[in-house]
Design a protein around this motif. Structure first.
Motif, mmCIF file in Angstrom:
data_model
loop_
_atom_site.group_PDB
_atom_site.id
_atom_site.type_symbol
_atom_site.label_atom_id
_atom_site.label_comp_id
_atom_site.label_asym_id
_atom_site.label_seq_id
_atom_site.Cartn_x
_atom_site.Cartn_y
_atom_site.Cartn_z
ATOM 1 N N PRO A 8 0.807 -1.232 0.000
ATOM 2 C CA PRO A 8 0.000 0.000 0.000
ATOM 3 C C PRO A 8 0.837 1.278 0.000
ATOM 4 O O PRO A 8 0.447 2.273 -0.612
ATOM 5 C CB PRO A 8 -0.818 -0.110 1.284
ATOM 6 C CG PRO A 8 -0.924 -1.572 1.553
ATOM 7 C CD PRO A 8 0.369 -2.150 1.057
ATOM 8 N N ILE A 9 2.001 1.270 0.622
ATOM 9 C CA ILE A 9 2.838 2.478 0.656
ATOM 10 C C ILE A 9 3.342 2.827 -0.737
ATOM 11 O O ILE A 9 3.522 4.007 -1.060
ATOM 12 C CB ILE A 9 4.006 2.313 1.667
ATOM 13 C CG1 ILE A 9 4.662 3.664 1.938
ATOM 14 C CG2 ILE A 9 5.018 1.306 1.176
ATOM 15 C CD1 ILE A 9 3.805 4.645 2.655
ATOM 16 N N HIS A 10 3.530 1.826 -1.598
ATOM 17 C CA HIS A 10 3.955 2.093 -2.970
ATOM 18 C C HIS A 10 2.847 2.799 -3.742
ATOM 19 O O HIS A 10 3.113 3.746 -4.491
ATOM 20 C CB HIS A 10 4.352 0.792 -3.675
ATOM 21 C CG HIS A 10 5.503 0.107 -3.024
ATOM 22 N ND1 HIS A 10 5.452 -1.207 -2.660
ATOM 23 C CD2 HIS A 10 6.729 0.552 -2.656
ATOM 24 C CE1 HIS A 10 6.589 -1.545 -2.096
ATOM 25 N NE2 HIS A 10 7.382 -0.487 -2.079
ATOM 26 N N ALA A 16 0.734 10.166 -4.538
ATOM 27 C CA ALA A 16 1.250 11.443 -4.039
ATOM 28 C C ALA A 16 2.208 12.075 -5.053
ATOM 29 O O ALA A 16 2.169 13.292 -5.276
ATOM 30 C CB ALA A 16 1.945 11.243 -2.696
ATOM 31 N N GLY A 17 3.048 11.277 -5.694
ATOM 32 C CA GLY A 17 3.962 11.796 -6.711
ATOM 33 C C GLY A 17 3.234 12.361 -7.903
ATOM 34 O O GLY A 17 3.556 13.449 -8.400
ATOM 35 N N LEU A 18 2.214 11.636 -8.371
ATOM 36 C CA LEU A 18 1.408 12.139 -9.492
ATOM 37 C C LEU A 18 0.639 13.390 -9.104
ATOM 38 O O LEU A 18 0.501 14.324 -9.907
ATOM 39 C CB LEU A 18 0.450 11.049 -9.981
ATOM 40 C CG LEU A 18 1.104 9.867 -10.692
ATOM 41 C CD1 LEU A 18 0.069 8.785 -11.004
ATOM 42 C CD2 LEU A 18 1.800 10.322 -11.964
ATOM 43 N N ALA A 19 0.139 13.437 -7.861
ATOM 44 C CA ALA A 19 -0.585 14.630 -7.390
ATOM 45 C C ALA A 19 0.348 15.841 -7.338
ATOM 46 O O ALA A 19 -0.041 16.947 -7.729
ATOM 47 C CB ALA A 19 -1.200 14.369 -6.017
ATOM 48 N N LEU A 20 1.584 15.637 -6.862
ATOM 49 C CA LEU A 20 2.553 16.737 -6.849
ATOM 50 C C LEU A 20 2.845 17.238 -8.257
ATOM 51 O O LEU A 20 2.891 18.453 -8.500
ATOM 52 C CB LEU A 20 3.851 16.291 -6.190
ATOM 53 C CG LEU A 20 3.924 16.374 -4.678
ATOM 54 C CD1 LEU A 20 5.196 15.715 -4.176
ATOM 55 C CD2 LEU A 20 3.872 17.806 -4.215
ATOM 56 N N LEU A 21 3.036 16.323 -9.179
ATOM 57 C CA LEU A 21 3.299 16.721 -10.561
ATOM 58 C C LEU A 21 2.116 17.471 -11.163
ATOM 59 O O LEU A 21 2.275 18.510 -11.804
ATOM 60 C CB LEU A 21 3.633 15.492 -11.409
ATOM 61 C CG LEU A 21 5.009 14.899 -11.211
ATOM 62 C CD1 LEU A 21 5.136 13.582 -11.956
ATOM 63 C CD2 LEU A 21 6.064 15.880 -11.676
ATOM 64 N N TYR A 22 0.907 16.952 -10.956
ATOM 65 C CA TYR A 22 -0.281 17.584 -11.531
ATOM 66 C C TYR A 22 -0.521 18.965 -10.928
ATOM 67 O O TYR A 22 -0.772 19.925 -11.656
ATOM 68 C CB TYR A 22 -1.512 16.684 -11.319
ATOM 69 C CG TYR A 22 -2.791 17.370 -11.729
ATOM 70 C CD1 TYR A 22 -3.083 17.551 -13.074
ATOM 71 C CD2 TYR A 22 -3.687 17.854 -10.784
ATOM 72 C CE1 TYR A 22 -4.241 18.197 -13.468
ATOM 73 C CE2 TYR A 22 -4.846 18.507 -11.164
ATOM 74 C CZ TYR A 22 -5.115 18.671 -12.505
ATOM 75 O OH TYR A 22 -6.253 19.318 -12.884
ATOM 76 N N GLY A 43 10.214 18.129 -9.001
ATOM 77 C CA GLY A 43 11.355 17.271 -8.651
ATOM 78 C C GLY A 43 11.024 16.343 -7.503
ATOM 79 O O GLY A 43 11.367 15.159 -7.522
ATOM 80 N N PHE A 44 10.325 16.877 -6.477
ATOM 81 C CA PHE A 44 9.890 16.020 -5.379
ATOM 82 C C PHE A 44 8.910 14.961 -5.872
ATOM 83 O O PHE A 44 8.959 13.804 -5.448
ATOM 84 C CB PHE A 44 9.237 16.842 -4.267
ATOM 85 C CG PHE A 44 10.213 17.599 -3.419
ATOM 86 C CD1 PHE A 44 11.412 17.048 -3.029
ATOM 87 C CD2 PHE A 44 9.919 18.884 -3.004
ATOM 88 C CE1 PHE A 44 12.320 17.741 -2.254
ATOM 89 C CE2 PHE A 44 10.812 19.598 -2.224
ATOM 90 C CZ PHE A 44 12.006 19.029 -1.851
ATOM 91 N N GLY A 45 8.017 15.343 -6.773
ATOM 92 C CA GLY A 45 7.049 14.384 -7.310
ATOM 93 C C GLY A 45 7.721 13.275 -8.092
ATOM 94 O O GLY A 45 7.395 12.098 -7.929
ATOM 95 N N VAL A 46 8.679 13.639 -8.940
ATOM 96 C CA VAL A 46 9.399 12.638 -9.735
ATOM 97 C C VAL A 46 10.215 11.723 -8.819
ATOM 98 O O VAL A 46 10.239 10.500 -9.004
ATOM 99 C CB VAL A 46 10.290 13.329 -10.791
ATOM 100 C CG1 VAL A 46 11.267 12.344 -11.409
ATOM 101 C CG2 VAL A 46 9.433 13.978 -11.862
ATOM 102 N N ALA A 47 10.881 12.311 -7.813
ATOM 103 C CA ALA A 47 11.662 11.494 -6.881
ATOM 104 C C ALA A 47 10.766 10.518 -6.137
ATOM 105 O O ALA A 47 11.117 9.344 -5.960
ATOM 106 C CB ALA A 47 12.411 12.392 -5.900
ATOM 107 N N LEU A 48 9.609 10.977 -5.710
ATOM 108 C CA LEU A 48 8.667 10.102 -5.011
ATOM 109 C C LEU A 48 8.175 8.984 -5.923
ATOM 110 O O LEU A 48 8.065 7.831 -5.501
ATOM 111 C CB LEU A 48 7.501 10.925 -4.471
ATOM 112 C CG LEU A 48 6.553 10.255 -3.507
ATOM 113 C CD1 LEU A 48 7.295 9.691 -2.311
ATOM 114 C CD2 LEU A 48 5.501 11.257 -3.043
ATOM 115 N N LEU A 49 7.897 9.313 -7.182
ATOM 116 C CA LEU A 49 7.484 8.281 -8.137
ATOM 117 C C LEU A 49 8.593 7.258 -8.366
ATOM 118 O O LEU A 49 8.337 6.052 -8.358
ATOM 119 C CB LEU A 49 7.106 8.924 -9.476
ATOM 120 C CG LEU A 49 5.722 9.514 -9.585
ATOM 121 C CD1 LEU A 49 5.573 10.268 -10.904
ATOM 122 C CD2 LEU A 49 4.670 8.440 -9.482
#
Length: 130
Positions: A8-10, A16-22, A43-49
């Motif tokens: 689930p954390i993945h 969350a990464g996609l939400a940051l990017l959007y 950058g944070f979104g891509v790193a999280l993804l």
């Protein structure tokens, strides 16, 4: 063969990464955010993804590669290097927020002065009309 250990954390990390990017794209396209803020949050979104997807795929040793990259920079162990880099990023964000706060206070002070001058000018004009 590609192994997939999806937890689930993945899924939370990917969402969350996609939400940051959007959100970052939407704010920069509406001109509510500058290019620097876009690059920071994207950058944070891509790193999280990358971390979420990379740790879900067990055939790719993403964390081992991250530890290897940190060893090239001179860090001894992975957890220590991640802690150090995350603290540096947090310090950077706090400093950036402080700079934004100082600039906002200066703008507010300038606007208050301008408003006071406009009120004074308006009062002088209404007194001259009487």
């Amino acid at each position: 063969m590609t192994g997939l250990a999806l937890a689930p954390i993945h899924v939370i990390g990917v969402i969350a990464g996609l939400a940051l990017l959007y959100q970052s794209y939407r704010l920069v396209s509406d001109r509510k955010e500058g290019v620097f803020e876009f690059l920071l949050w994207a950058g944070f979104g891509v790193a999280l993804l990358v971390i979420s997807v990379g740790s879900a795929i067990t055939s790719v040793d993403l964390l081992g590669g991250l530890e290897g990259a940190m060893a090239l920079l001179g860090f001894a162990r992975g957890p220590e290097s991640v802690l150090f880099v995350s603290n540096l990023l947090l310090l950077f964000l706090v400093f950036y927020s402080y700079i934004q706060l100082v600039e906002s206070r200066k703008q507010l002070s300038d606007l208050n002065q301008e408003l006071a001058l406009l009120r004074y000018d308006l009062d002088q004009r209404t007194d001259d009309d009487d």
